[in-house]
Scaffold this motif. Structure first.
Motif, PDB file in Angstrom:
ATOM      1  N   ALA A 214       0.851  -1.195   0.000  1.00 18.21           N
ATOM      2  CA  ALA A 214       0.000   0.000   0.000  1.00 18.21           C
ATOM      3  C   ALA A 214       0.879   1.234   0.000  1.00 18.21           C
ATOM      4  O   ALA A 214       1.960   1.264   0.615  1.00 18.21           O
ATOM      5  CB  ALA A 214      -0.923   0.014   1.211  1.00 18.21           C
ATOM      6  N   LEU A 215       0.412   2.264  -0.687  1.00 17.69           N
ATOM      7  CA  LEU A 215       1.090   3.557  -0.690  1.00 17.69           C
ATOM      8  C   LEU A 215       0.789   4.316   0.594  1.00 17.69           C
ATOM      9  O   LEU A 215      -0.334   4.263   1.122  1.00 17.69           O
ATOM     10  CB  LEU A 215       0.623   4.384  -1.885  1.00 17.69           C
ATOM     11  CG  LEU A 215       1.178   3.968  -3.247  1.00 17.69           C
ATOM     12  CD1 LEU A 215       0.280   4.482  -4.354  1.00 17.69           C
ATOM     13  CD2 LEU A 215       2.605   4.483  -3.411  1.00 17.69           C
ATOM     14  N   ARG A 220      -3.805   7.281   6.321  1.00 16.80           N
ATOM     15  CA  ARG A 220      -3.669   5.823   6.352  1.00 16.80           C
ATOM     16  C   ARG A 220      -2.823   5.364   7.542  1.00 16.80           C
ATOM     17  O   ARG A 220      -1.800   5.979   7.866  1.00 16.80           O
ATOM     18  CB  ARG A 220      -3.043   5.311   5.057  1.00 16.80           C
ATOM     19  CG  ARG A 220      -3.964   5.436   3.865  1.00 16.80           C
ATOM     20  CD  ARG A 220      -3.340   4.821   2.626  1.00 16.80           C
ATOM     21  NE  ARG A 220      -4.305   4.775   1.518  1.00 16.80           N
ATOM     22  CZ  ARG A 220      -4.068   4.225   0.344  1.00 16.80           C
ATOM     23  NH1 ARG A 220      -2.875   3.684   0.099  1.00 16.80           N
ATOM     24  NH2 ARG A 220      -4.991   4.223  -0.591  1.00 16.80           N
ATOM     25  N   TYR A 276       4.790  -0.918   2.845  1.00 13.36           N
ATOM     26  CA  TYR A 276       4.084   0.355   2.989  1.00 13.36           C
ATOM     27  C   TYR A 276       5.092   1.475   2.857  1.00 13.36           C
ATOM     28  O   TYR A 276       6.205   1.403   3.408  1.00 13.36           O
ATOM     29  CB  TYR A 276       3.406   0.423   4.362  1.00 13.36           C
ATOM     30  CG  TYR A 276       2.625   1.701   4.609  1.00 13.36           C
ATOM     31  CD1 TYR A 276       1.338   1.857   4.109  1.00 13.36           C
ATOM     32  CD2 TYR A 276       3.180   2.752   5.345  1.00 13.36           C
ATOM     33  CE1 TYR A 276       0.611   3.019   4.333  1.00 13.36           C
ATOM     34  CE2 TYR A 276       2.456   3.921   5.574  1.00 13.36           C
ATOM     35  CZ  TYR A 276       1.179   4.053   5.067  1.00 13.36           C
ATOM     36  OH  TYR A 276       0.465   5.205   5.294  1.00 13.36           O
ATOM     37  N   VAL A 301      -3.365  -5.434  -3.178  1.00 15.08           N
ATOM     38  CA  VAL A 301      -3.839  -4.261  -2.435  1.00 15.08           C
ATOM     39  C   VAL A 301      -5.149  -4.573  -1.713  1.00 15.08           C
ATOM     40  O   VAL A 301      -6.034  -3.719  -1.596  1.00 15.08           O
ATOM     41  CB  VAL A 301      -3.985  -3.027  -3.360  1.00 15.08           C
ATOM     42  CG1 VAL A 301      -2.637  -2.616  -3.925  1.00 15.08           C
ATOM     43  CG2 VAL A 301      -4.980  -3.289  -4.472  1.00 15.08           C
ATOM     44  N   VAL A 304      -6.183  -2.095   1.000  1.00 12.47           N
ATOM     45  CA  VAL A 304      -6.792  -0.864   0.487  1.00 12.47           C
ATOM     46  C   VAL A 304      -8.245  -1.123   0.113  1.00 12.47           C
ATOM     47  O   VAL A 304      -9.143  -0.327   0.416  1.00 12.47           O
ATOM     48  CB  VAL A 304      -5.996  -0.326  -0.716  1.00 12.47           C
ATOM     49  CG1 VAL A 304      -6.700   0.881  -1.328  1.00 12.47           C
ATOM     50  CG2 VAL A 304      -4.578   0.042  -0.292  1.00 12.47           C
ATOM     51  N   ALA A 312     -10.941   2.638  -5.004  1.00 12.41           N
ATOM     52  CA  ALA A 312      -9.658   3.095  -4.467  1.00 12.41           C
ATOM     53  C   ALA A 312      -8.565   2.068  -4.742  1.00 12.41           C
ATOM     54  O   ALA A 312      -7.423   2.422  -5.063  1.00 12.41           O
ATOM     55  CB  ALA A 312      -9.789   3.365  -2.968  1.00 12.41           C
ATOM     56  N   ALA A 313      -8.912   0.794  -4.629  1.00 15.28           N
ATOM     57  CA  ALA A 313      -7.928  -0.256  -4.898  1.00 15.28           C
ATOM     58  C   ALA A 313      -7.508  -0.252  -6.360  1.00 15.28           C
ATOM     59  O   ALA A 313      -6.323  -0.427  -6.680  1.00 15.28           O
ATOM     60  CB  ALA A 313      -8.509  -1.616  -4.509  1.00 15.28           C
ATOM     61  N   ARG A 315      -7.505   2.351  -8.386  1.00 11.08           N
ATOM     62  CA  ARG A 315      -6.627   3.525  -8.567  1.00 11.08           C
ATOM     63  C   ARG A 315      -5.239   3.252  -7.980  1.00 11.08           C
ATOM     64  O   ARG A 315      -4.214   3.649  -8.567  1.00 11.08           O
ATOM     65  CB  ARG A 315      -7.252   4.756  -7.904  1.00 11.08           C
ATOM     66  CG  ARG A 315      -8.509   5.269  -8.606  1.00 11.08           C
ATOM     67  CD  ARG A 315      -8.879   6.656  -8.095  1.00 11.08           C
ATOM     68  NE  ARG A 315      -9.220   6.641  -6.677  1.00 11.08           N
ATOM     69  CZ  ARG A 315     -10.431   6.449  -6.189  1.00 11.08           C
ATOM     70  NH1 ARG A 315     -11.458   6.248  -7.016  1.00 11.08           N
ATOM     71  NH2 ARG A 315     -10.669   6.475  -4.887  1.00 11.08           N
ATOM     72  N   GLU A 316      -5.208   2.581  -6.855  1.00 14.67           N
ATOM     73  CA  GLU A 316      -3.915   2.264  -6.215  1.00 14.67           C
ATOM     74  C   GLU A 316      -3.065   1.387  -7.124  1.00 14.67           C
ATOM     75  O   GLU A 316      -1.856   1.622  -7.295  1.00 14.67           O
ATOM     76  CB  GLU A 316      -4.168   1.541  -4.886  1.00 14.67           C
ATOM     77  CG  GLU A 316      -2.925   1.296  -4.060  1.00 14.67           C
ATOM     78  CD  GLU A 316      -2.764   2.311  -2.951  1.00 14.67           C
ATOM     79  OE1 GLU A 316      -1.912   2.107  -2.082  1.00 14.67           O
ATOM     80  OE2 GLU A 316      -3.493   3.329  -2.948  1.00 14.67           O
ATOM     81  N   THR A 319      -1.674   3.385  -9.975  1.00 13.94           N
ATOM     82  CA  THR A 319      -0.566   4.220  -9.509  1.00 13.94           C
ATOM     83  C   THR A 319       0.691   3.389  -9.334  1.00 13.94           C
ATOM     84  O   THR A 319       1.793   3.796  -9.738  1.00 13.94           O
ATOM     85  CB  THR A 319      -0.944   4.908  -8.191  1.00 13.94           C
ATOM     86  OG1 THR A 319      -2.100   5.727  -8.387  1.00 13.94           O
ATOM     87  CG2 THR A 319       0.195   5.768  -7.681  1.00 13.94           C
ATOM     88  N   LEU A 320       0.557   2.209  -8.734  1.00 15.72           N
ATOM     89  CA  LEU A 320       1.719   1.344  -8.531  1.00 15.72           C
ATOM     90  C   LEU A 320       2.316   0.913  -9.871  1.00 15.72           C
ATOM     91  O   LEU A 320       3.544   0.903 -10.042  1.00 15.72           O
ATOM     92  CB  LEU A 320       1.324   0.119  -7.705  1.00 15.72           C
ATOM     93  CG  LEU A 320       1.002   0.386  -6.234  1.00 15.72           C
ATOM     94  CD1 LEU A 320       0.347  -0.839  -5.597  1.00 15.72           C
ATOM     95  CD2 LEU A 320       2.258   0.775  -5.462  1.00 15.72           C
TER      96      LEU A 320
END
Length: 328
Positions: A214-215, A220, A276, A301, A304, A312-313, A315-316, A319-320
């Motif tokens: 997770a970012l 968070r 993280y 993820v 998330v 949200a997952a 999008r995560e 991003t990753l």
């Protein structure tokens, strides 16, 4: 070169929920779309739905439970998925927990290692269409499936500890590892897989690592994310044993469930079993997996998704993948 893949970070209750994640694999440089065992929507059928919706991507099952289906049926399901998608399938199997074995078979496997060795041998024989009759301690199989040309179907084995790593080296195309720290893979799993394959005079299986990640963000809490992703794994004795072997300092039970959970979640983060951090930190934490000889890193993820939802997952993950140079 290490590939990166995507895990569907929840169990879909409707097949269309899978599509955004199939789209990520379709439109980025991600290698494969993975799911674990589902008891809600059957995993093979969910992948077939995604293919029918236009997302024909390579898929992985990591892992499905051996007691749920005969090896011939497992082979038929995996091959059907390859034929329907027109893409490679990596079908992973594992014996499951003793309670699952007892619920489905009436008793746990006396030797999960023997059961796994027999099962994967039988699945491969069924896929190859050999006429061999297999008679083992845990199964009987006669040839039923004809050989059919199509995309490759690789067979994986869920691996946590050295014994199963050796079995994977003997009979699997992939060792599929969940929650395993990079140093444990480097020091234990990869060497055991490699030595076993050499003894069996066969190529070493690829190593696949499902990595919870997770970012970092101001709102968070990494411990909450780690627990949301791995709470049930932390209750299992075989996962606790693997993590301690891997250098994660899981504290002993105190009698307070809340305190024990929080301490163990913190240990996952501190021991880099749950990754993280900021983008640069995560890139640095992923590097030891590559150095350990991991062939495929599956971005997980789930934490998330559990705390912030499926969008949200998604999008995560994008991003990753962008951070990794696989998306824009």
């Amino acid at each position: 070169m290490t590939a990166y893949s995507v895990l569907v970070p929840f169990v879909p209750s409707r097949p269309e929920q899978l599509l955004p994640f199939a789209g990520l694999v379709h439109w980025t440089g991600a290698e494969r779309l993975w799911q674990g065992q589902s008891l809600v929507t059957e995993t093979h059928q969910a992948f077939a739905h995604a293919a029918g919706a236009g997302f024909r991507v390579p898929v992985g099952l990591g892992v499905t439970l051996m007691p749920l289906r005969h090896p011939t049926e497992a082979a038929l399901q995996a091959r059907s998925l390859a034929l329907m998608t027109g893409q490679p399938v990596l079908a992973g199997y594992g014996p499951g927990a003793p309670a699952v074995q007892k619920a489905l078979l009436g008793a746990p496997y006396r030797s999960p290692l023997t059961a796994a060795r027999e099962y994967l041998t039988a699945v491969r024989a069924a896929l190859d269409g050999t006429d061999a009759v297999l008679e083992g301690e845990y199964l009987h199989q006669e040839a039923l499936l004809p050989p059919v040309p199509g995309p490759p179907v690789e067979i994986g084995l869920g691996v946590l500890r050295p014994g199963m790593a050796r079995v994977a080296g003997e009979v699997a195309d992939a060792a599929i590892c969940w929650l395993t720290p990079a140093r444990y893979l480097a020091d234990t799993i990869v060497p055991e897989v490699t030595k076993s394959a050499e003894s069996a005079d066969r190529p070493a299986p690829k190593v696949v690592a499902m990595v919870p990640i997770a970012l970092a963000a101001p709102d968070r809490d990494p411990v909450r994310l780690a627990l949301a992703s791995n709470r049930h794994h932390l209750k299992a004795a075989h996962y606790q044993d693997m993590l301690r072997r891997g250098g994660v300092e899981l504290p002993a039970a105190t009698g307070s469930q809340a305190q024990d959970e929080s301490a163990r979640g913190a240990a996952l983060v501190a021991g880099d079993a749950f990754l993280y951090g900021e983008p640069a930190e995560l890139l640095a934490k992923l590097e030891p997996f590559r150095e350990a000889g991991v062939d495929e890193i599956v971005l997980n993820v789930t934490g998330v998704a559990q705390l912030y939802g499926a969008q949200a997952a998604s999008r995560e993950l994008r991003t990753l993948l962008t951070i990794l140079g696989l998306a824009s």
